[in-house]
Design a protein around this motif. Structure first.
Motif, PDB file in Angstrom:
ATOM      1  N   MET A   1       0.823  -1.196   0.000  1.00 19.70           N
ATOM      2  CA  MET A   1       0.000   0.000   0.000  1.00 19.70           C
ATOM      3  C   MET A   1       0.868   1.261   0.000  1.00 19.70           C
ATOM      4  N   TRP A   2       1.964   1.217   0.793  1.00 19.01           N
ATOM      5  CA  TRP A   2       2.849   2.362   0.862  1.00 19.01           C
ATOM      6  C   TRP A   2       3.467   2.653  -0.499  1.00 19.01           C
ATOM      7  N   CYS A   3       3.832   1.600  -1.242  1.00 19.86           N
ATOM      8  CA  CYS A   3       4.427   1.764  -2.574  1.00 19.86           C
ATOM      9  C   CYS A   3       3.442   2.411  -3.538  1.00 19.86           C
ATOM     10  N   PHE A   4       2.184   1.996  -3.449  1.00 20.69           N
ATOM     11  CA  PHE A   4       1.155   2.572  -4.314  1.00 20.69           C
ATOM     12  C   PHE A   4       0.990   4.065  -4.038  1.00 20.69           C
ATOM     13  N   MET A   5       0.937   4.437  -2.773  1.00 17.87           N
ATOM     14  CA  MET A   5       0.789   5.843  -2.389  1.00 17.87           C
ATOM     15  C   MET A   5       2.007   6.656  -2.840  1.00 17.87           C
ATOM     16  N   ALA A   6       3.181   6.071  -2.749  1.00 25.22           N
ATOM     17  CA  ALA A   6       4.399   6.752  -3.193  1.00 25.22           C
ATOM     18  C   ALA A   6       4.367   6.953  -4.703  1.00 25.22           C
ATOM     19  N   VAL A   8       1.645   7.199  -6.604  1.00 24.53           N
ATOM     20  CA  VAL A   8       0.649   8.244  -6.877  1.00 24.53           C
ATOM     21  C   VAL A   8       1.244   9.620  -6.584  1.00 24.53           C
ATOM     22  N   ALA A   9       1.934   9.774  -5.466  1.00 22.56           N
ATOM     23  CA  ALA A   9       2.566  11.050  -5.114  1.00 22.56           C
ATOM     24  C   ALA A   9       3.607  11.440  -6.153  1.00 22.56           C
ATOM     25  N   LEU A  10       4.380  10.474  -6.621  1.00 23.64           N
ATOM     26  CA  LEU A  10       5.387  10.746  -7.644  1.00 23.64           C
ATOM     27  C   LEU A  10       4.735  11.190  -8.947  1.00 23.64           C
ATOM     28  N   LEU A  11       3.659  10.504  -9.349  1.00 17.79           N
ATOM     29  CA  LEU A  11       2.953  10.891 -10.575  1.00 17.79           C
ATOM     30  C   LEU A  11       2.424  12.319 -10.476  1.00 17.79           C
ATOM     31  N   TYR A  12       1.839  12.669  -9.342  1.00 18.00           N
ATOM     32  CA  TYR A  12       1.327  14.025  -9.166  1.00 18.00           C
ATOM     33  C   TYR A  12       2.446  15.056  -9.151  1.00 18.00           C
ATOM     34  N   ALA A  13       3.617  14.682  -8.668  1.00 16.69           N
ATOM     35  CA  ALA A  13       4.751  15.604  -8.630  1.00 16.69           C
ATOM     36  C   ALA A  13       5.347  15.808 -10.018  1.00 16.69           C
ATOM     37  N   VAL A  14       5.340  14.768 -10.839  1.00 14.80           N
ATOM     38  CA  VAL A  14       5.983  14.813 -12.149  1.00 14.80           C
ATOM     39  C   VAL A  14       5.025  15.235 -13.260  1.00 14.80           C
TER      40      VAL A  14
END
Length: 190
Positions: A1-6, A8-14
């Motif tokens: 779950m933590w990997c998925f959230m990371a 998603v956060a990376l996609l939103y940042a990039v």
């Protein structure tokens, strides 16, 4: 779950993920819920000013977001009028845009954008777009955009639509804008 959230956060940042989600939604909506309007009819889409749309003051829509909305407005217009054969087979490109900001569009306010093809010539079609807030019906922004046809006789193509056999009178604001663009082009050629 933590990997998925990371991820998603990376996609939103990039990337601007919401933009791509909206593109997919727009295409699906246009394909799955098709209806046809005349090329001279007004078409309306609805929006909501969120925190991702605001400028540095955090209280109204950023100027660049208006132009992004115009892309979606034209896409829906092409889909609804079935003007696609020209825009797919040839190049129909955004040539120019003139925007008049009358009053800010506040954050967290719903609005609609009315789009209508108001004139055409042998090289371009011209749209008028009105950003109207729903709570008061005020035209916050009015924009004109020019879609240039490359590699085709646009006037002949437009006349294939029954409602376009006779071109309307050119709106005075459009006449002034076109004259200003021609003067600018002439100056740049020198």
């Amino acid at each position: 779950m933590w990997c998925f959230m990371a991820l998603v956060a990376l996609l939103y940042a990039v990337c601007d993920v919401n933009y791509f989600i909206r593109i997919v939604f727009t295409i699906l909506h246009a394909v799955l819920i098709p209806y046809k309007i005349k090329v001279t009819d007004k078409h309306t889409i609805y929006g909501f000013c969120t925190t991702q749309d605001v400028d540095f003051l955090l209280n109204h829509m950023n100027n660049a977001r208006y132009l992004r909305e115009l892309d979606f407005c034209r896409f829906y217009w092409y889909a609804r009028t079935r003007f696609w054969p020209l825009s797919n087979a040839k190049n129909l490109l955004q040539g120019e845009c003139m925007v008049r900001y009358r009053r800010m569009l506040p954050v967290f306010r719903p609005y609609k954008v009315e789009t209508q093809m108001v004139w055409w010539d042998d090289k371009s079609i011209y749209f008028e777009h009105r950003f109207i807030t729903l709570h008061d019906g005020f035209i916050r922004t009015i924009a004109y955009s020019r879609q240039r046809a490359i590699g085709t006789a646009l006037l002949d193509y437009v006349r294939q639509f029954p409602e376009c056999h006779h071109r309307p009178e050119q709106p005075p604001v459009l006449k002034g804008w076109i004259a200003a663009n021609e003067a600018s082009s002439e100056m740049l050629r020198k």
